[in-house]
Design an enzyme around this catalytic site. Sequence first.
Site, PDB file in Angstrom:
ATOM      1  CG  PHE A  36      41.858  44.224  51.084  1.00  0.00           C
ATOM      2  CD1 PHE A  36      42.726  43.883  52.107  1.00  0.00           C
ATOM      3  CD2 PHE A  36      40.704  44.925  51.400  1.00  0.00           C
ATOM      4  CE1 PHE A  36      42.435  44.214  53.434  1.00  0.00           C
ATOM      5  CE2 PHE A  36      40.405  45.265  52.703  1.00  0.00           C
ATOM      6  CZ  PHE A  36      41.274  44.900  53.718  1.00  0.00           C
ATOM      7  CG  ASN A  57      40.823  40.253  36.044  1.00  0.00           C
ATOM      8  OD1 ASN A  57      41.110  40.656  37.175  1.00  0.00           O
ATOM      9  ND2 ASN A  57      39.953  40.886  35.268  1.00  0.00           N
ATOM     10  CG  ASP A  81      37.623  38.855  33.244  1.00  0.00           C
ATOM     11  OD1 ASP A  81      36.524  38.854  33.836  1.00  0.00           O
ATOM     12  OD2 ASP A  81      38.147  39.892  32.790  1.00  0.00           O
ATOM     13  CB  VAL A  82      34.233  36.278  37.081  1.00  0.00           C
ATOM     14  CG1 VAL A  82      35.022  35.678  38.214  1.00  0.00           C
ATOM     15  CG2 VAL A  82      34.124  37.799  37.210  1.00  0.00           C
ATOM     16  CE  LYS A 128      19.986  25.331  36.610  1.00  0.00           C
ATOM     17  NZ  LYS A 128      20.361  24.445  35.476  1.00  0.00           N
ATOM     18  CB  ALA A 137      31.656  39.847  47.842  1.00  0.00           C
ATOM     19  CE1 TYR A 168      32.164  47.412  43.496  1.00  0.00           C
ATOM     20  CE2 TYR A 168      30.835  48.708  45.014  1.00  0.00           C
ATOM     21  CZ  TYR A 168      31.696  47.645  44.777  1.00  0.00           C
ATOM     22  OH  TYR A 168      32.075  46.830  45.803  1.00  0.00           O
ATOM     23  CE  LYS A 172      30.189  44.395  44.248  1.00  0.00           C
ATOM     24  NZ  LYS A 172      30.767  43.037  44.338  1.00  0.00           N
ATOM     25  NE  ARG A 209      39.392  49.866  48.813  1.00  0.00           N
ATOM     26  CZ  ARG A 209      39.102  48.565  48.762  1.00  0.00           C
ATOM     27  NH1 ARG A 209      37.913  48.128  49.150  1.00  0.00           N
ATOM     28  NH2 ARG A 209      39.994  47.690  48.336  1.00  0.00           N
TER      29      ARG A 209
END
Length: 342
Positions: A36, A57, A81-82, A128, A137, A168, A172, A209
Site C-alpha cells: 500500500f 516478496n 525477501d528482505v 553501509k 518505516a 510487530y 519495530k 484495518r
Amino acid sequence: MSLRIYLFFKFYDKGGYCIDYGVGMSRILVTGGAGFLGSHLCERLLEVGHEVCCTDNFYTGTRRNISHLLSNPYFDLIRHDVQLPLHLEIDEIYNLACPASPIHYQLNPIQTLKTNINGAINMLGLAKCNKAKIVQASSSEVYGDPEVHPQPESYWGKVNPACIRSCYIEGKRCAETLFFSYYHQHGLQIKIARIFNTYGPRMHPNDGRVISNFIVQALKGDDITIYGVGEQTRSFCYVDDLIEGLIGLMGTPAGITGPVNLGSPCEISIGQLAERILALTGSSSKLVYLPLPQDDPQQRQPEISRARALLNWQPKVMLNNGLRKTINYFEHLLSKGGDGNV
C-alpha cells in the site's frame, strides 16, 4: 561510485503548486514497494525524476499496485525477501517491508519478527556498503497502549512484550535500536519515521484495518464490526500526505535522524468513523459490536511539532475528502471482483 545524472525538473505537487527541482537522479530502493505505502512511494519518486528499484516478496503486496509502473524505464521490480541479503548499487533506501495489519502480522509472528529484525540488518548492511541514506518505516505501535496523549517522540511507550501484537511492536522497536546502533557505530545516515494510521487507495481489502474493513463492509451491505463500544480513538492520515512526509524526512541533513512522527493530529472515535463512512457510502449496513482484542490501544494521536519544525510538514487532505477517494477505489475494485489476491 555510482553515476549520478543531474537534471532540472518542474513538477506540480498534489495541490497544483509549481515546484522546481534541481536534483540529481538518485537510484532509490523501496523494500515492500508493491504494498500500500510502498507503491505510492515508488510512484511519487518516479514522478520527481528518480530511478526506483522496488523489492517485494508479495506476502501482502500485490502486482496490481505497481502494474502501471512496469513500463517505466526507470522502474525495476525484484521479487525478494528482505530476510535475505541483497546486493545493489543504490543511493537511498526506504525500508517499508513488513506486514502492517494485525491479521497479517499475527498470522506468522516469528516471520514478522524476522522481517523486522533481519530485514533491518540486511538493509542497514546494504546502506553501509553503498554509503547510502536509509529511512526506516517504524510505527506508532512502538508506543503500545500509551499513557501519554498525544504521543511525542520522547515518549518511551507502554508495551506488553508478551501480547499477540508484540511480534510487530517489538520487531519495530528492535529495528529502531539497530538503526541507531549503525548510526553511532558506523556513522550511517539513518532516518526513522514513526507512521501513524494511514489510509487511501491500494489498501488491501482483507487486511483487517479499520478503514478498509468499514468501507468494504458498507459497500457490500454487510454488518459493520466495531470492536469494543467504539470509543477508542485513532488519527487517520491520507496516503499522499504520508508519502510527502517520508520524502521530506529523507531530504533532511545527515545529522537529523528522527524519530519523527508522521500522521494526522486530528482525532476521531471509531464509532464516529463508522457513522461517517455509512453517510459517505449511503449504506444501510448495521453496526455490530464485538469484544475488544487484547492490548488494543485506547488512544492514538501523534504529536507532530517535530515534523512541522524539521520537515515543514503537516497533513493537508481532510478526512472526508480522503475517505471519498478511498471509497471510490474500493467501489472500482469490488466491481471488478477484486479480492485482494496477488
